[in-house]
Design a protein around this motif. Structure first.
Motif, PDB file in Angstrom:
ATOM      1  N   ARG A 102      20.246  32.496  44.684  1.00 13.16           N
ATOM      2  CA  ARG A 102      19.979  33.802  44.094  1.00 13.16           C
ATOM      3  C   ARG A 102      19.444  33.585  42.691  1.00 13.16           C
ATOM      4  O   ARG A 102      20.050  32.882  41.886  1.00 13.16           O
ATOM      5  CB  ARG A 102      21.284  34.604  44.053  1.00 13.16           C
ATOM      6  CG  ARG A 102      21.124  35.984  43.460  1.00 13.16           C
ATOM      7  CD  ARG A 102      22.252  36.892  43.894  1.00 13.16           C
ATOM      8  NE  ARG A 102      23.250  37.057  42.858  1.00 13.16           N
ATOM      9  CZ  ARG A 102      23.911  38.193  42.660  1.00 13.16           C
ATOM     10  NH1 ARG A 102      23.688  39.235  43.417  1.00 13.16           N
ATOM     11  NH2 ARG A 102      24.820  38.280  41.723  1.00 13.16           N
ATOM     12  N   LYS A 189      24.312  42.741  39.437  1.00  9.59           N
ATOM     13  CA  LYS A 189      24.300  42.723  40.911  1.00  9.59           C
ATOM     14  C   LYS A 189      25.521  42.009  41.482  1.00  9.59           C
ATOM     15  O   LYS A 189      25.487  41.436  42.560  1.00  9.59           O
ATOM     16  CB  LYS A 189      23.014  42.091  41.474  1.00  9.59           C
ATOM     17  CG  LYS A 189      21.740  42.694  40.914  1.00  9.59           C
ATOM     18  CD  LYS A 189      21.515  44.090  41.465  1.00  9.59           C
ATOM     19  CE  LYS A 189      20.169  44.656  41.012  1.00  9.59           C
ATOM     20  NZ  LYS A 189      20.113  46.108  41.036  1.00  9.59           N
ATOM     21  N   ILE A 191      29.413  42.436  42.876  1.00 12.00           N
ATOM     22  CA  ILE A 191      30.174  43.508  43.497  1.00 12.00           C
ATOM     23  C   ILE A 191      31.306  43.918  42.555  1.00 12.00           C
ATOM     24  O   ILE A 191      32.042  43.061  42.047  1.00 12.00           O
ATOM     25  CB  ILE A 191      30.726  43.073  44.867  1.00 12.00           C
ATOM     26  CG1 ILE A 191      29.565  42.710  45.803  1.00 12.00           C
ATOM     27  CG2 ILE A 191      31.589  44.177  45.471  1.00 12.00           C
ATOM     28  CD1 ILE A 191      29.995  42.160  47.155  1.00 12.00           C
ATOM     29  N   GLY A 196      34.459  38.451  41.541  1.00  9.46           N
ATOM     30  CA  GLY A 196      33.686  37.512  40.716  1.00  9.46           C
ATOM     31  C   GLY A 196      32.734  36.717  41.592  1.00  9.46           C
ATOM     32  O   GLY A 196      32.359  37.157  42.679  1.00  9.46           O
ATOM     33  N   PHE A 198      32.065  34.156  44.151  1.00  8.90           N
ATOM     34  CA  PHE A 198      32.894  33.544  45.194  1.00  8.90           C
ATOM     35  C   PHE A 198      32.773  32.026  45.169  1.00  8.90           C
ATOM     36  O   PHE A 198      33.773  31.296  45.215  1.00  8.90           O
ATOM     37  CB  PHE A 198      32.493  34.077  46.581  1.00  8.90           C
ATOM     38  CG  PHE A 198      33.475  33.705  47.650  1.00  8.90           C
ATOM     39  CD1 PHE A 198      34.466  34.572  48.032  1.00  8.90           C
ATOM     40  CD2 PHE A 198      33.419  32.459  48.252  1.00  8.90           C
ATOM     41  CE1 PHE A 198      35.399  34.220  49.003  1.00  8.90           C
ATOM     42  CE2 PHE A 198      34.336  32.080  49.226  1.00  8.90           C
ATOM     43  CZ  PHE A 198      35.329  32.970  49.602  1.00  8.90           C
ATOM     44  N   GLY A 199      31.516  31.536  45.096  1.00  3.90           N
ATOM     45  CA  GLY A 199      31.295  30.083  45.107  1.00  3.90           C
ATOM     46  C   GLY A 199      31.961  29.410  43.927  1.00  3.90           C
ATOM     47  O   GLY A 199      32.631  28.378  44.071  1.00  3.90           O
TER      48      GLY A 199
END
Ligand code: URA
Length: 206
Positions: A102, A189, A191, A196, A198-199
């Motif tokens: 991203r 962008k 959520i 936070g 996730f990765g």
């Protein structure tokens, strides 16, 4: 209706612990695994079955076998956390990998890696814990759908309403399974309130 939100009390408790910023990476990974079991059980409810005749110690028995093959496709890297529980629970699976990056300024996704098994007539489960804008999922679903699978489901732990709407518009036949639909996306962008990155939380990076 293509959106399915788990309403299970145990799943909600696990998700709350995942959201908690004080949860360390080791525990976070374990909770992610547990929540994935719940999601996959729901997401594979539509699997076709066929008759399997066996003998119990007492009698002949007309039991159940799976009538179609399953392919799991994690979107790298966060989706990898959901892969082992998918292998545990779905057992005879083939695995495809789609690597997405991203761009943190535009939040647009780009595919940097794609290796898929044959998807023709398969039940394909695309896994990515955070369904935010839906752009990564869009690219992954486009790629998967080109190969004529019989079924495709999208599985995430948390979804944003924006991402859900995006996928529902583009792929009305692809059901989405999630444990929660949060309030919105924030200005980055992410959520919100979410959990936070996730990765970063799962792999202890930043
Ligand atoms: N990816 C994440 O890890 N977190 C979000 O909130 C959105 C996308």
């Amino acid at each position: 209706m293509t959106l399915h939100v788990l309403g299970h009390p145990l799943a909600n408790k696990i998700l709350t612990d995942l959201r908690d910023k004080s949860t360390p990476a080791t525990r976070f990974r374990e909770l992610g695994k547990q929540l994935t079991y719940f999601l996959l059980i729901e997401a594979t409810r539509g699997l076709k079955t066929k008759l399997k005749n066996i003998e119990t110690p007492l009698a002949d028995f007309d039991g159940t076998d799976l009538g179609q093959s399953i392919v799991v496709v994690p979107i790298l890297r966060a989706g990898l956390i959901m892969l082992q529980p998918a292998i545990d629970i779905l057992q005879d699976v083939s695995i495809g990998y789609i690597g997405m990056e991203r761009d943190e300024t535009t939040a647009l996704a780009r595919t940097y890696y794609c290796k898929l098994p044959n998807l023709n007539d398969k039940f394909v489960v695309v896994i990515d814990p955070m369904l935010a804008t839906g752009h990564s999922a869009e690219l992954a679903l486009e790629t998967v759908l080109q190969q004529n699978p019989s079924d495709v489901v999208m599985v995430s732990m948390i979804a944003a309403p924006e991402g859900v709407r995006h996928l529902e518009n583009l792929f009305p036949d692809v059901p989405i399974y999630t444990a929660a639909v949060d309030e919105r996306l924030d200005e980055h962008k992410f959520i919100f309130p979410g959990l936070g990155d996730f990765g970063d939380r799962a792999y202890d990076t930043n």
